[in-house]
Every structure is written in structure tokens, then in C-alpha cells.
Design a protein around this motif. Structure first.
Motif, PDB file in Angstrom:
ATOM      1  N   GLY A  18       0.791  -1.222   0.000  1.00 13.78           N
ATOM      2  CA  GLY A  18       0.000   0.000   0.000  1.00 13.78           C
ATOM      3  C   GLY A  18       0.823   1.272   0.000  1.00 13.78           C
ATOM      4  N   TRP A  19       2.127   1.150  -0.248  1.00 14.30           N
ATOM      5  CA  TRP A  19       3.000   2.329  -0.323  1.00 14.30           C
ATOM      6  C   TRP A  19       3.007   2.871  -1.746  1.00 14.30           C
ATOM      7  CZ3 TRP A  19       8.133   2.860   2.697  1.00 14.30           C
ATOM      8  CH2 TRP A  19       7.937   2.515   4.030  1.00 14.30           C
ATOM      9  N   ASN A  20       2.890   4.192  -1.883  1.00 16.02           N
ATOM     10  CA  ASN A  20       3.136   4.788  -3.190  1.00 16.02           C
ATOM     11  C   ASN A  20       4.550   5.385  -3.194  1.00 16.02           C
ATOM     12  OD1 ASN A  20       3.027   7.270  -1.874  1.00 16.02           O
ATOM     13  ND2 ASN A  20       1.112   7.921  -2.812  1.00 16.02           N
ATOM     14  N   CYS A  21       4.913   6.036  -4.278  1.00 18.39           N
ATOM     15  CA  CYS A  21       6.279   6.551  -4.399  1.00 18.39           C
ATOM     16  C   CYS A  21       6.572   7.618  -3.343  1.00 18.39           C
ATOM     17  CB  CYS A  21       6.516   7.100  -5.801  1.00 18.39           C
ATOM     18  SG  CYS A  21       5.506   8.548  -6.202  1.00 18.39           S
ATOM     19  N   PHE A  22       5.536   8.326  -2.884  1.00 19.71           N
ATOM     20  CA  PHE A  22       5.744   9.388  -1.902  1.00 19.71           C
ATOM     21  C   PHE A  22       6.132   8.817  -0.536  1.00 19.71           C
ATOM     22  CE2 PHE A  22       4.258  13.051   0.743  1.00 19.71           C
ATOM     23  CZ  PHE A  22       5.073  14.014   0.171  1.00 19.71           C
ATOM     24  N   HIS A  23       5.510   7.691  -0.159  1.00 20.37           N
ATOM     25  CA  HIS A  23       5.938   6.998   1.057  1.00 20.37           C
ATOM     26  C   HIS A  23       7.448   6.708   0.999  1.00 20.37           C
ATOM     27  CE1 HIS A  23       1.730   5.674   2.125  1.00 20.37           C
ATOM     28  NE2 HIS A  23       2.246   5.725   3.344  1.00 20.37           N
ATOM     29  N   ILE A  24       7.875   6.184  -0.140  1.00 22.00           N
ATOM     30  CA  ILE A  24       9.266   5.765  -0.293  1.00 22.00           C
ATOM     31  C   ILE A  24      10.201   6.969  -0.245  1.00 22.00           C
ATOM     32  CG2 ILE A  24      10.894   4.653  -1.874  1.00 22.00           C
ATOM     33  CD1 ILE A  24       8.316   3.061  -2.875  1.00 22.00           C
ATOM     34  N   ALA A  25       9.814   8.056  -0.911  1.00 20.76           N
ATOM     35  CA  ALA A  25      10.629   9.275  -0.890  1.00 20.76           C
ATOM     36  C   ALA A  25      10.743   9.827   0.527  1.00 20.76           C
ATOM     37  CB  ALA A  25      10.023  10.320  -1.824  1.00 20.76           C
ATOM     38  N   CYS A  26       9.661   9.762   1.287  1.00 27.04           N
ATOM     39  CA  CYS A  26       9.686  10.268   2.660  1.00 27.04           C
ATOM     40  C   CYS A  26      10.562   9.399   3.554  1.00 27.04           C
ATOM     41  CB  CYS A  26       8.270  10.349   3.219  1.00 27.04           C
ATOM     42  SG  CYS A  26       7.286  11.681   2.479  1.00 27.04           S
ATOM     43  N   ARG A  27      10.640   8.132   3.283  1.00 31.41           N
ATOM     44  CA  ARG A  27      11.536   7.249   4.032  1.00 31.41           C
ATOM     45  C   ARG A  27      12.999   7.589   3.756  1.00 31.41           C
ATOM     46  NH1 ARG A  27      11.789   1.171   2.129  1.00 31.41           N
ATOM     47  NH2 ARG A  27      12.963   2.240   0.494  1.00 31.41           N
ATOM     48  N   GLU A  28      13.314   7.887   2.499  1.00 31.95           N
ATOM     49  CA  GLU A  28      14.701   8.181   2.134  1.00 31.95           C
ATOM     50  C   GLU A  28      15.137   9.549   2.638  1.00 31.95           C
ATOM     51  OE1 GLU A  28      16.648   5.835   0.944  1.00 31.95           O
ATOM     52  OE2 GLU A  28      14.869   4.568   1.067  1.00 31.95           O
ATOM     53  N   GLY A  29      14.201  10.501   2.728  1.00 34.50           N
ATOM     54  CA  GLY A  29      14.487  11.765   3.387  1.00 34.50           C
ATOM     55  C   GLY A  29      15.132  12.859   2.563  1.00 34.50           C
ATOM     56  N   ASP A  30      15.031  12.807   1.236  1.00 36.01           N
ATOM     57  CA  ASP A  30      15.581  13.877   0.414  1.00 36.01           C
ATOM     58  C   ASP A  30      14.504  14.944   0.205  1.00 36.01           C
ATOM     59  OD1 ASP A  30      16.592  15.577  -1.509  1.00 36.01           O
ATOM     60  OD2 ASP A  30      17.530  13.998  -2.679  1.00 36.01           O
ATOM     61  N   PRO A  31      14.666  16.136   0.798  1.00 34.01           N
ATOM     62  CA  PRO A  31      13.627  17.156   0.672  1.00 34.01           C
ATOM     63  C   PRO A  31      13.375  17.599  -0.766  1.00 34.01           C
ATOM     64  CG  PRO A  31      15.612  18.065   1.682  1.00 34.01           C
ATOM     65  CD  PRO A  31      15.788  16.585   1.650  1.00 34.01           C
ATOM     66  N   LEU A  32      14.409  17.573  -1.620  1.00 38.12           N
ATOM     67  CA  LEU A  32      14.225  17.978  -3.015  1.00 38.12           C
ATOM     68  C   LEU A  32      13.298  17.017  -3.752  1.00 38.12           C
ATOM     69  CD1 LEU A  32      17.845  19.094  -4.016  1.00 38.12           C
ATOM     70  CD2 LEU A  32      15.884  20.533  -3.430  1.00 38.12           C
ATOM     71  N   VAL A  33      13.456  15.732  -3.507  1.00 41.78           N
ATOM     72  CA  VAL A  33      12.596  14.734  -4.143  1.00 41.78           C
ATOM     73  C   VAL A  33      11.165  14.877  -3.640  1.00 41.78           C
ATOM     74  CG1 VAL A  33      12.110  12.266  -4.336  1.00 41.78           C
ATOM     75  CG2 VAL A  33      14.452  13.099  -4.587  1.00 41.78           C
ATOM     76  N   VAL A  34      11.006  15.052  -2.340  1.00 44.43           N
ATOM     77  CA  VAL A  34       9.673  15.202  -1.747  1.00 44.43           C
ATOM     78  C   VAL A  34       8.971  16.437  -2.304  1.00 44.43           C
ATOM     79  CG1 VAL A  34       8.457  15.704   0.419  1.00 44.43           C
ATOM     80  CG2 VAL A  34      10.212  13.928   0.353  1.00 44.43           C
TER      81      VAL A  34
END
Length: 312
Positions: free
Chosen positions: A143-159
Motif C-alpha cells: 500500500g505504499w506509493n512513491c511518496f511513502h518511499i521518498a519520505c523514508r529516504e528523506g531527500d527534501p528535493l525529491v519530496v
């Protein structure tokens, strides 16, 4: 073809030695044999290796001259696009997309190339996938989308990039009701948590299916600064949260890098009930690294009264 010969082909591909690879595959029999060859338990092909290591010319040779399928998949159903995206190989990503690779192909557990790209800090790859129609709202089996994954990695530019492209992408929950805010808080991604609190509409104390809030995730993993943000902006930190944290095994005496305890955090947020509970549970006031006590941070009458009662 003998096993040693196969190993040579893999090595040449991984190292990007195109001329030597062409010599090894000069005969039609060799080219035919390698076209359908999968290596090891992963089931990778030479095309997977070329995409993973970013060897664009090798990849072009394998597709255009050897005739390898651009959508060939390995044992985990990963396509070359998954490999290139996951390793931030932008040139290979561009080539594959421009030559017909399916942008939202799924590997095992329903991961898309965009999800794979979000495991890295590579805005240019993410932008390339989005510009070719990648769907940021697709979810994997958890149930994770790409935004969940980006938030886990923690890069503010990607988010920020994902929010700019799809402003509602934050409105998502996993199968166990965990939001991207839970994920960022759990991993201590301070900059991302700040972005989520400022730009997204997460409600205070949103709990997952186990009753865990982002604040609880932050504190029980030792991310006091993130807990402070949630206290200040969301107003979390009530007595029920503290009791639940302790039942989950959180350390009552944990401090952040500035020497601040949970009592300091309660005082910063002016949460009288939280401060009272912490004091009752045995957390004494102490100085942080700058010599400031939690009582000195208390400003409102109700929390000042808590410390006065404690002194009595």
C-alpha cells in the motif's frame, strides 16, 4: 557455451567493455545463445547488467544488434528500466523510455520504476519518469506509493518535486494505515517532516492500525527533534501518547544531541498534562547541553504550575 565463457560475457558487460563484448558475440550462434540467457538465481540478463551499471552503448548494442527484448525480466520481474531507475542511471532511463519501455511496469511486490527511483536521491530520473507518464499514485503490495518511499529516504528535493508535480500525492495510507508522515518521523527525516507539516494536511495524532502516531514513531526511535516539531505544530504529546510509548518500551530518559529530554520537549510545546505525566513517571528535570532546564522553558501559567506543584 561453457560456463567460463558466460562469466566473461557478464564481466565485460558490467565493465562496459563494448569492443571486447562485440568480439565475443561475433558469431550468430553466440548472439542467439545470449539473447535468451538468464544468469544465476537472480535471472538477470546482460541487458539488466548494462542498465544497472549505466553502460548505455552496451545496452544499445544488446537491443539493436543482438535483438534483446527491452522488456525482458529477471526472477523478480525486474525490467532493465527498473535497474536503470534504481541506480540513477539517467542516460539509460532516457534511452529505454524513448525506445518504448513501459514506464509503469511492475516487478515483484508491485514496485514500479518510479518507486525504485525514489529509493535514491535522483530528481532528474524521477522527473524523466514522470514526464513519460509514470503514475505517482500507484501502490505496491504493502500500500505504499512513491511518496511513502521518498519520505523514508528523506531527500527534501525529491519530496518537494513530487508535491509540485502531484499536489495530492501525500493523501495516501498503507494497508496498515501508515501515512508518509509516519514514515518520515520513524526514520528521523527532519527536513521532510517539516515539509509535510507545512504543506500537507495531516490531521493531528493520525494513528495507524496499531494506534501508533507519527509522534510515537519519532520518540520511540530516538528522534527527539522530530518529536519536538510534532509537539509544536500538531500539539501531540498528551498523557495517553506518553503512556503508550512507555508500554512499547520507549526510554523515558532518552535525550537528543542537545541534551534535551522529553520533559524539555513538553515544556517547549507548553503541554502541561504531558509535563505532569512525565514528572509523575519519575523523569526529573535536568539541564540540557546549554544549561537550560525544562522549567526554564515553561512560559504558560498551567505548565508553570506543574513545576511549582512538583517543588511543593
Amino acid at each position: 557455451m561453457k560456463e567460463k565463457a558466460w562469466s566473461v560475457l557478464v564481466k565485460l558487460t558490467q565493465e562496459g567493455q563494448l569492443s571486447a563484448l562485440k568480439q565475443q558475440l561475433a558469431s550468430s550462434d553466440a548472439a542467439l545463445a545470449v539473447n535468451g540467457k538468464h544468469f544465476g538465481s537472480s535471472g538477470d540478463t546482460l541487458l539488466h547488467y548494462a542498465a544497472r551499471h549505466g553502460h548505455l552503448q552496451v545496452m544499445e548494442f544488446l537491443i539493436n544488434e543482438i535483438g534483446m527484448d527491452i522488456e525482458v525480466y529477471n526472477s523478480d520481474y525486474k525490467r532493465p528500466l527498473h535497474e536503470a531507475a534504481s541506480m540513477s542511471q539517467i542516460a539509460c532511463v532516457v534511452y529505454l523510455l524513448n525506445n518504448g519501455a513501459k514506464v509503469d511496469c511492475l516487478k515483484k511486490a508491485d514496485w514500479t520504476p518510479l518507486m525504485m527511483a525514489c529509493t535514491r536521491r535522483s530528481p532528474e530520473v524521477i522527473q524523466e519518469l514522470l514526464s513519460h507518464g509514470a503514475d505517482p499514485f500507484l501502490k505496491n503490495k504493502d500500500g505504499w506509493n512513491c511518496f511513502h518511499i521518498a519520505c523514508r529516504e528523506g531527500d527534501p528535493l525529491v519530496v518537494q518535486h513530487l508535491l509540485q508535480f502531484a499536489p495530492c500525492v501525500w493523501k495516501t495510507e498503507s494497508k496498515i494505515l501508515r501515512t508518509p508522515l509516519h514514515t518520515a518521523a520513524m526514520h528521523g527525516c527532519e527536513e521532510v517532516v517539516n515539509i509535510l507539516l507545512q504543506r500537507c494536511g495531516y490531521i493531528s495524532e493520525s494513528a495507524d492500525s496499531c494506534g501508533v502516531t507519527p509522534f510515537m514513531d519519532a520518540v520511540r526511535n530516538g528522534h527527539i527533534a522530530v518529536g519536538k516539531m510534532l509537539l509544536e505544530i500538531h500539539g501531540e504529546g498528551h498523557t495517553g501518547t506518553i503512556a503508550t510509548l512507555l508500554s512499547l518500551g520507549a526510554d523515558l530518559h532518552v535525550k537528543d544531541k542537545k541534551g534535551r529530554s522529553a520533559l524539555h520537549m513538553a515544556s517547549i510545546g507548553q503541554h502541561a498534562d504531558a509535563a505532569r505525566t512525565l514528572l509523575q513517571l519519575g523523569l526529573g528535570d535536568s539541564e540540557d547541553a546549554s544549561g537550560t532546564t525544562a522549567r526554564q522553558l515553561a512560559k504558560k501559567p498551567d505548565i508553570l504550575g506543574v513545576f511549582e506543584q512538583e517543588q511543593d
